[in-house]
Design a protein around this motif. Structure first.
Motif, PDB file in Angstrom:
ATOM      1  N   GLY A  77       0.689  -1.111   0.049  1.00 58.95           N
ATOM      2  CA  GLY A  77      -0.388  -0.321   0.295  1.00 58.95           C
ATOM      3  C   GLY A  77       1.305   0.965   0.110  1.00 58.95           C
ATOM      4  N   ARG A  78       2.099   1.232  -0.130  1.00 59.12           N
ATOM      5  CA  ARG A  78       2.826   2.356  -0.158  1.00 59.12           C
ATOM      6  C   ARG A  78       3.126   2.178  -1.073  1.00 59.12           C
ATOM      7  N   GLY A  79       3.319   1.885  -2.604  1.00 61.23           N
ATOM      8  CA  GLY A  79       4.051   2.553  -3.351  1.00 61.23           C
ATOM      9  C   GLY A  79       4.763   1.707  -4.600  1.00 61.23           C
ATOM     10  N   GLN A  80       4.852  -0.205  -3.866  1.00 56.06           N
ATOM     11  CA  GLN A  80       6.419  -0.465  -4.086  1.00 56.06           C
ATOM     12  C   GLN A  80       5.824  -1.273  -5.409  1.00 56.06           C
ATOM     13  N   HIS A  81       6.746  -1.860  -6.258  1.00 55.48           N
ATOM     14  CA  HIS A  81       6.615  -2.327  -7.454  1.00 55.48           C
ATOM     15  C   HIS A  81       5.859  -3.541  -6.587  1.00 55.48           C
ATOM     16  N   THR A  82       4.694  -4.126  -7.864  1.00 61.23           N
ATOM     17  CA  THR A  82       4.635  -5.712  -7.627  1.00 61.23           C
ATOM     18  C   THR A  82       4.761  -6.196  -8.040  1.00 61.23           C
TER      19      THR A  82
END
Length: 153
Positions: free
Chosen positions: A147-152
């Motif tokens: 939920g904090r902008g990390q890549h998936t």
């Protein structure tokens, strides 16, 4: 297996009422009245003992320093415990060595903080509010995604 049958348990000053009796699985009953007519010390019989001081709705251990004993209360960590001792100008000593006056002042100081049930309630209400407004981070949490902008990928 022994069961304790009691009509009244009074523990003022660390003593048990001698009217207590022990009952076993058999039909025999042993009464403390036959042993002694005086009150019996708590720690000697039945394994009852006072193990700590009650502060902030929680029993803290009496064989540890006050700083570490306060950490047993939900919402009080190392920093807050040190701040409480600093505010009270109290030295960090073993909990069982505290005087009644020090225990009362410690209870009053701890009651100024958001602890235990109040803290759990406020955290629960905040989480419920975020869930109701469908906050982005909450939705990502439900989906199991960061939920904090990390890549998936």
């Amino acid at each position: 297996m022994l069961k304790l049958a009691t009509s009244r348990l009074s523990v003022p000053g660390g003593f048990i009422n001698p009217s207590l009796s022990l009952m076993s699985n058999t039909t025999t009953t042993t009464s403390f009245n036959s042993l002694s007519s005086s009150p019996l010390p708590v720690s000697k019989y039945l394994g009852l003992s006072i193990r700590g001081v009650r502060v902030g709705g929680k029993e803290i251990p009496d064989k540890k320093l006050v700083e570490y004993s306060l950490k047993y209360i939900h919402g009080i960590g190392r920093t807050t415990a040190r701040q409480i001792l600093h505010d009270l100008n109290m030295e960090n000593k073993i909990t069982k060595d505290l005087s009644k006056h020090e225990i009362i002042s410690l209870r009053d100081e701890v009651s100024k903080y958001l602890i235990d049930c109040q803290l759990r309630l406020s955290n629960g209400l905040a989480t419920k509010k975020l869930k109701e407004i469908q906050w982005y981070r909450w939705k990502r949490h439900i989906q199991g995604l960061p939920g904090r902008g990390q890549h998936t990928y």
